[in-house]
Enzyme design. Structure first.
Site, mmCIF file in Angstrom:
data_model
loop_
_atom_site.group_PDB
_atom_site.id
_atom_site.type_symbol
_atom_site.label_atom_id
_atom_site.label_comp_id
_atom_site.label_asym_id
_atom_site.label_seq_id
_atom_site.Cartn_x
_atom_site.Cartn_y
_atom_site.Cartn_z
ATOM 1 N N TYR A 107 -5.999 -34.303 -9.621
ATOM 2 C CA TYR A 107 -6.614 -33.798 -10.853
ATOM 3 C C TYR A 107 -7.072 -34.960 -11.732
ATOM 4 O O TYR A 107 -8.225 -35.028 -12.165
ATOM 5 C CB TYR A 107 -5.631 -32.904 -11.615
ATOM 6 C CG TYR A 107 -6.099 -32.578 -13.008
ATOM 7 C CD1 TYR A 107 -7.173 -31.727 -13.210
ATOM 8 C CD2 TYR A 107 -5.500 -33.149 -14.124
ATOM 9 C CE1 TYR A 107 -7.635 -31.447 -14.484
ATOM 10 C CE2 TYR A 107 -5.947 -32.879 -15.402
ATOM 11 C CZ TYR A 107 -7.019 -32.030 -15.576
ATOM 12 O OH TYR A 107 -7.482 -31.770 -16.839
ATOM 13 N N ASN A 145 -15.001 -29.106 -7.183
ATOM 14 C CA ASN A 145 -15.420 -28.499 -8.458
ATOM 15 C C ASN A 145 -15.471 -29.511 -9.599
ATOM 16 O O ASN A 145 -16.412 -29.533 -10.384
ATOM 17 C CB ASN A 145 -14.467 -27.362 -8.827
ATOM 18 C CG ASN A 145 -14.922 -26.636 -10.081
ATOM 19 O OD1 ASN A 145 -15.947 -25.966 -10.076
ATOM 20 N ND2 ASN A 145 -14.182 -26.804 -11.171
HETATM 21 N N1 UFG Z 1 7.538 -28.117 -18.101
HETATM 22 C C1 UFG Z 1 8.776 -27.582 -17.778
HETATM 23 N N2 UFG Z 1 8.832 -26.307 -17.307
HETATM 24 C C2 UFG Z 1 7.717 -25.539 -17.165
HETATM 25 C C3 UFG Z 1 6.458 -26.077 -17.511
HETATM 26 C C4 UFG Z 1 6.403 -27.377 -17.973
HETATM 27 O O1 UFG Z 1 9.787 -28.259 -17.879
HETATM 28 O O2 UFG Z 1 7.834 -24.384 -16.720
HETATM 29 C C5 UFG Z 1 7.457 -29.478 -18.603
HETATM 30 C C6 UFG Z 1 6.657 -30.374 -17.683
HETATM 31 O O3 UFG Z 1 7.476 -30.929 -16.699
HETATM 32 C C7 UFG Z 1 6.103 -31.393 -18.674
HETATM 33 C C8 UFG Z 1 5.944 -30.622 -19.973
HETATM 34 O O4 UFG Z 1 6.772 -29.471 -19.826
HETATM 35 O O5 UFG Z 1 7.040 -32.391 -18.871
HETATM 36 C C9 UFG Z 1 4.536 -30.179 -20.232
HETATM 37 O O6 UFG Z 1 4.045 -29.555 -19.057
HETATM 38 P P1 UFG Z 1 2.666 -28.768 -19.006
HETATM 39 O O7 UFG Z 1 2.539 -28.205 -17.629
HETATM 40 O O8 UFG Z 1 2.564 -27.848 -20.145
HETATM 41 O O9 UFG Z 1 1.587 -29.901 -19.245
HETATM 42 P P2 UFG Z 1 1.351 -31.271 -18.466
HETATM 43 O O10 UFG Z 1 1.824 -32.338 -19.383
HETATM 44 O O11 UFG Z 1 1.903 -31.272 -17.108
HETATM 45 O O12 UFG Z 1 -0.206 -31.243 -18.235
HETATM 46 C C10 UFG Z 1 -1.115 -30.995 -19.264
HETATM 47 C C11 UFG Z 1 -2.344 -30.294 -18.705
HETATM 48 C C12 UFG Z 1 -3.083 -31.173 -17.773
HETATM 49 C C13 UFG Z 1 -3.330 -32.501 -18.395
HETATM 50 C C14 UFG Z 1 -2.075 -33.086 -18.930
HETATM 51 C C15 UFG Z 1 -2.382 -34.356 -19.635
HETATM 52 O O13 UFG Z 1 -1.971 -29.116 -18.028
HETATM 53 O O14 UFG Z 1 -4.291 -30.576 -17.432
HETATM 54 O O15 UFG Z 1 -1.465 -32.194 -19.830
HETATM 55 O O16 UFG Z 1 -1.301 -34.779 -20.351
HETATM 56 F F1 UFG Z 1 -3.848 -33.355 -17.491
#
Ligand code: UFG
Length: 327
Positions: A140, A91
């Site tokens: 991703y 996708n």
């Molecule tokens: N986190 C937790 N518990 C949760 C969810 C998230 O501790 O239930 C933490 C994650 O470990 C991370 C932070 O919160 O450290 C942010 O997590 P998110 O899942 O909100 O976001 P990510 O940083 O993993 O990812 C986001 C987008 C992606 C993108 C990325 C780029 O979802 O698509 O930012 O920085 F690629």
């Protein structure tokens, strides 16, 4: 006319809001697999699938006035991409090649692409500027970086012009509270914390508490979804003026730990966020902070909602008034 692929999704629907407000002629293309019809709020749409070349061909044939395409139609869950890489590459990458070929066949050569901080992988330094090495730690991130490279090749070969906007952590919602974040399942920190506070999700798992950060939890740069959308308007203006291909990082340049986000959610909601320590989540870099100096300098991009407090308040307003999302 601007074609908005994935306009019914979280970021796409906020883009539509700005397009309606600025009176920009636009058309949505969405398969409604993840997006919500209720999020369109009157913007015109065509239902179809990005992976289907016939759908795309018909779309461009039926709408010869499309001159710019924006792409918000990707799968976005880093963890899922590790488990189902085929879904992501099909996708997020292969389908985009088909799209670019159909755009070329229709004589359209302007493209605004939603890229991501995930293309950088584990940072070598922060804030992360555009020159930072690109070495994704997830399919991703790979799926998005490949498109950036394909776009570069299309520019060299065909003069195809694109702007790649690398979002850091998109968050918040429309201050007027008609649209917001509604993913199934929800994995993003701010909505998960709010839903946990509301009792709509079990206790929040804090993924990793032994990172080399001020309180041991991961640091992220949260950026309001409408500030991201604003950058797209600048990109369209640039491309329509005959501008060259560009890549920009989009964040506020300020990092917050998971614990600081939990505090901000508790403050905004007046509720406790039940939470527990959990192991690190695979593929999570310790610290992601953007340098957005380049887009600020080049185009005067200036985030309106840079304050985490405001971002969380807008997200809270949405969830409070839409406890079941759009359902
Ligand atoms: N986190 C937790 N518990 C949760 C969810 C998230 O501790 O239930 C933490 C994650 O470990 C991370 C932070 O919160 O450290 C942010 O997590 P998110 O899942 O909100 O976001 P990510 O940083 O993993 O990812 C986001 C987008 C992606 C993108 C990325 C780029 O979802 O698509 O930012 O920085 F690629």
């Amino acid at each position: 006319m601007i074609l908005v692929l994935g306009g019914a999704g979280y970021i796409g629907s906020h883009m539509l809001k700005l397009l309606r407000e600025t009176g920009e002629s636009h058309l949505v293309f969405d398969n409604f697999e993840e997006g919500h019809r209720e999020a369109l709020l009157g913007s015109p749409y065509v239902q179809g699938d990005l992976r289907n070349r016939d759908d795309l061909r018909k779309l461009f044939a039926d709408h010869p006035d499309i001159d710019v395409v924006m792409h918000f139609a990707a799968y976005i869950a880093v963890g899922e991409s590790v488990e189902q890489p085929g879904k992501y590459f099909t996708n997020n990458t292969t389908a985009v090649i088909g799209l670019l070929e159909e755009m070329r066949a229709a004589g359209i050569g302007k493209f605004v692409f939603s890229s991501t901080a995930a293309i950088f992988g584990e940072p070598h330094y922060v804030p992360i500027d555009e020159a930072h090495p690109k070495d994704p730690t997830s399919p991703y991130g790979d799926s998005k970086l490949m498109v950036e490279r394909i776009l570069k090749a299309f520019d060299v070969a065909h003069g195809f012009k694109s702007v790649c906007l690398r979002y850091f952590n998109a968050a918040g919602a429309d201050p007027e509270n008609r649209i917001g974040e509604d993913h199934h399942p929800e994995t993003h920190l701010i909505p998960v914390a709010i839903l946990a506070a509301m009792g709509k999700k079990p206790s929040l798992k804090v993924f990793g508490t032994d990172y080399d950060t001020p309180d041991g939890t991961c640091v992220r740069d949260y950026i309001h979804v409408l500030d991201l959308a604003q950058a797209h308007l600048l990109a369209v203006k640039h491309l329509r003026a005959g501008g060259d291909s560009r890549q920009y990082n989009l964040g506020n340049g300020q990092g917050f730990t998971v614990r600081q986000v939990i505090d901000a959610v508790e403050h905004a909601t007046g509720l406790k966020v039940p939470n527990e320590e959990a192991p690190r989540r695979a593929g999570d870099p310790a610290k992601l902070i953007a340098s957005s100096d380049r887009i600020r300098a080049d185009w005067g991009w200036n985030p309106q909602y840079g304050d985490l407090k405001v971002i969380v308040e807008h997200a809270w307003n949405w969830h409070k008034t839409h406890p079941e999302g759009y359902a």
